[in-house]
Motif scaffolding. Structure first.
Motif, PDB file in Angstrom:
ATOM      1  N   THR A 111       0.407  -1.048   0.004  1.00  0.00           N
ATOM      2  CA  THR A 111       0.417  -0.323   0.371  1.00  0.00           C
ATOM      3  C   THR A 111       1.189   1.480   0.121  1.00  0.00           C
ATOM      4  O   THR A 111       0.420   2.975  -0.252  1.00  0.00           O
ATOM      5  CB  THR A 111      -0.989   0.136   1.204  1.00  0.00           C
ATOM      6  OG1 THR A 111      -0.443  -0.154   2.866  1.00  0.00           O
ATOM      7  CG2 THR A 111      -1.758  -1.108   1.217  1.00  0.00           C
ATOM      8  N   ILE A 112       2.144   0.800  -0.223  1.00  0.00           N
ATOM      9  CA  ILE A 112       3.228   2.449   0.540  1.00  0.00           C
ATOM     10  C   ILE A 112       3.015   3.624  -1.215  1.00  0.00           C
ATOM     11  O   ILE A 112       2.906   4.600  -0.701  1.00  0.00           O
ATOM     12  CB  ILE A 112       4.279   1.594   0.184  1.00  0.00           C
ATOM     13  CG1 ILE A 112       4.616   1.653   1.327  1.00  0.00           C
ATOM     14  CG2 ILE A 112       5.239   3.567   0.006  1.00  0.00           C
ATOM     15  CD1 ILE A 112       5.987   1.013   2.130  1.00  0.00           C
ATOM     16  N   HIS A 113       2.687   3.028  -2.047  1.00  0.00           N
ATOM     17  CA  HIS A 113       1.778   4.020  -3.234  1.00  0.00           C
ATOM     18  C   HIS A 113       0.960   4.325  -3.408  1.00  0.00           C
ATOM     19  O   HIS A 113       0.936   5.297  -4.004  1.00  0.00           O
ATOM     20  CB  HIS A 113       3.083   3.240  -4.723  1.00  0.00           C
ATOM     21  CG  HIS A 113       4.394   2.369  -4.707  1.00  0.00           C
ATOM     22  ND1 HIS A 113       5.286   3.576  -4.742  1.00  0.00           N
ATOM     23  CD2 HIS A 113       4.697   1.380  -4.692  1.00  0.00           C
ATOM     24  CE1 HIS A 113       6.281   3.147  -4.560  1.00  0.00           C
ATOM     25  NE2 HIS A 113       6.451   1.897  -4.602  1.00  0.00           N
ATOM     26  N   SER A 114      -0.099   4.274  -2.713  1.00  0.00           N
ATOM     27  CA  SER A 114      -1.051   3.990  -2.876  1.00  0.00           C
ATOM     28  C   SER A 114      -2.029   6.047  -1.353  1.00  0.00           C
ATOM     29  O   SER A 114      -2.972   5.828  -1.544  1.00  0.00           O
ATOM     30  CB  SER A 114      -1.999   3.380  -2.775  1.00  0.00           C
ATOM     31  OG  SER A 114      -3.030   2.784  -1.136  1.00  0.00           O
ATOM     32  N   ASP A 115      -0.582   5.558  -0.954  1.00  0.00           N
ATOM     33  CA  ASP A 115      -0.913   6.538   0.154  1.00  0.00           C
ATOM     34  C   ASP A 115       0.184   7.673  -0.158  1.00  0.00           C
ATOM     35  O   ASP A 115       1.621   7.720   0.039  1.00  0.00           O
ATOM     36  CB  ASP A 115      -0.132   5.858   1.363  1.00  0.00           C
ATOM     37  CG  ASP A 115      -0.451   6.969   3.233  1.00  0.00           C
ATOM     38  OD1 ASP A 115      -1.398   7.132   3.555  1.00  0.00           O
ATOM     39  OD2 ASP A 115       0.245   7.528   3.217  1.00  0.00           O
ATOM     40  N   THR A 116      -0.375   8.704  -0.237  1.00  0.00           N
ATOM     41  CA  THR A 116       0.756   9.996  -0.592  1.00  0.00           C
ATOM     42  C   THR A 116       1.794  10.462   0.910  1.00  0.00           C
ATOM     43  O   THR A 116       3.158  11.381   0.675  1.00  0.00           O
ATOM     44  CB  THR A 116      -0.518  11.411   0.188  1.00  0.00           C
ATOM     45  OG1 THR A 116      -0.551  11.778   1.684  1.00  0.00           O
ATOM     46  CG2 THR A 116      -1.539  11.634  -1.113  1.00  0.00           C
ATOM     47  N   MET A 117       1.975   9.530   1.974  1.00  0.00           N
ATOM     48  CA  MET A 117       3.069   9.965   3.024  1.00  0.00           C
ATOM     49  C   MET A 117       3.688   8.574   3.298  1.00  0.00           C
ATOM     50  O   MET A 117       4.405   7.888   3.959  1.00  0.00           O
ATOM     51  CB  MET A 117       2.634   9.802   4.378  1.00  0.00           C
ATOM     52  CG  MET A 117       1.702  11.515   4.762  1.00  0.00           C
ATOM     53  SD  MET A 117       0.994  11.869   6.012  1.00  0.00           S
ATOM     54  CE  MET A 117       2.239  11.429   7.194  1.00  0.00           C
ATOM     55  N   ARG A 118       3.206   7.067   2.009  1.00  0.00           N
ATOM     56  CA  ARG A 118       4.060   6.372   1.474  1.00  0.00           C
ATOM     57  C   ARG A 118       3.914   5.292   2.536  1.00  0.00           C
ATOM     58  O   ARG A 118       5.034   4.741   3.602  1.00  0.00           O
ATOM     59  CB  ARG A 118       5.199   6.830   1.514  1.00  0.00           C
ATOM     60  CG  ARG A 118       5.640   7.151  -0.214  1.00  0.00           C
ATOM     61  CD  ARG A 118       6.966   7.311  -0.493  1.00  0.00           C
ATOM     62  NE  ARG A 118       6.930   7.695  -1.914  1.00  0.00           N
ATOM     63  CZ  ARG A 118       7.834   7.504  -2.750  1.00  0.00           C
ATOM     64  NH1 ARG A 118       9.667   7.256  -2.345  1.00  0.00           N
ATOM     65  NH2 ARG A 118       8.128   8.131  -3.719  1.00  0.00           N
ATOM     66  N   ARG A 119       2.803   5.261   3.767  1.00  0.00           N
ATOM     67  CA  ARG A 119       3.114   4.337   5.082  1.00  0.00           C
ATOM     68  C   ARG A 119       1.858   3.481   3.919  1.00  0.00           C
ATOM     69  O   ARG A 119       1.417   2.763   3.495  1.00  0.00           O
ATOM     70  CB  ARG A 119       1.355   5.091   5.465  1.00  0.00           C
ATOM     71  CG  ARG A 119       2.071   5.810   6.497  1.00  0.00           C
ATOM     72  CD  ARG A 119       1.354   6.799   7.130  1.00  0.00           C
ATOM     73  NE  ARG A 119       0.151   6.823   6.612  1.00  0.00           N
ATOM     74  CZ  ARG A 119      -0.378   7.575   8.438  1.00  0.00           C
ATOM     75  NH1 ARG A 119      -0.591   7.126   9.748  1.00  0.00           N
ATOM     76  NH2 ARG A 119      -2.070   7.331   8.085  1.00  0.00           N
ATOM     77  N   ALA A 120       2.871   2.130   4.812  1.00  0.00           N
ATOM     78  CA  ALA A 120       2.278   0.460   5.242  1.00  0.00           C
ATOM     79  C   ALA A 120       1.183   0.344   5.625  1.00  0.00           C
ATOM     80  O   ALA A 120       0.606   1.639   6.332  1.00  0.00           O
ATOM     81  CB  ALA A 120       3.849  -0.412   5.197  1.00  0.00           C
ATOM     82  N   ILE A 121       0.380  -0.814   5.516  1.00  0.00           N
ATOM     83  CA  ILE A 121      -0.610  -1.125   6.218  1.00  0.00           C
ATOM     84  C   ILE A 121      -0.621  -1.283   7.330  1.00  0.00           C
ATOM     85  O   ILE A 121      -0.795  -0.646   8.403  1.00  0.00           O
ATOM     86  CB  ILE A 121      -1.448  -2.603   5.867  1.00  0.00           C
ATOM     87  CG1 ILE A 121      -1.202  -2.336   4.860  1.00  0.00           C
ATOM     88  CG2 ILE A 121      -2.467  -2.426   6.817  1.00  0.00           C
ATOM     89  CD1 ILE A 121      -1.844  -4.126   3.563  1.00  0.00           C
TER      90      ILE A 121
END
Length: 133
Positions: A111-121
């Motif tokens: 999910t890193i690339h789908s989050d503006t802050m590059r946060r994983a689950i």
């Protein structure tokens, strides 16, 4: 290329985060192995549970006290509180982050690339953020 937000925080790319994860796994196994080999057998047998507990708690303890693990230190990033990136993550949330990371494994990183802050689950669950130093 590294992304940043309007607050000028820089978030490390996936390859650095995964690299730090691999370094940390290797570091934990090697540390436990060295402790068991170096210590006399009678002491090592008594301390195996302690060594195992320290290996399990390595990441939450490091992220709470230092703000980084050995792998994160190598790749120059820190784990912080997402609500206040100037602060380290509290132990309870660092432990939750670690448990989710272990349970989901590499899937958590998808999910890193789908989050503006590059946060994983595991970052989202613990309300943490990984920031380049």
């Amino acid at each position: 290329m590294e992304a940043s937000t309007s607050t000028s925080l820089v978030f490390p790319p996936l390859w650095k985060r995964f690299g730090a994860y691999v370094i940390d796994l290797y570091f934990i196994f090697m540390l436990a192995y060295v402790l068991i080999v170096i210590l006399p057998e009678s002491i090592a047998d008594k301390l195996r549970l302690v060594i195992f507990a320290l290996a399990l708690l390595y990441e939450p303890i490091c992220n709470t006290t230092l703000g980084y693990t050995f792998g994160a230190f190598i790749f120059k990033f820190r784990v912080k509180d997402a609500a206040n990136p100037a602060q380290k993550l509290p132990f309870r949330r660092a432990l939750i982050r670690f448990v989710v990371k272990v349970v989901l494994g590499w899937i958590s990183f998808l999910t890193i690339h789908s989050d503006t802050m590059r946060r994983a689950i595991h970052d989202r669950v613990a309300n943490s953020v990984v920031i380049a130093k």
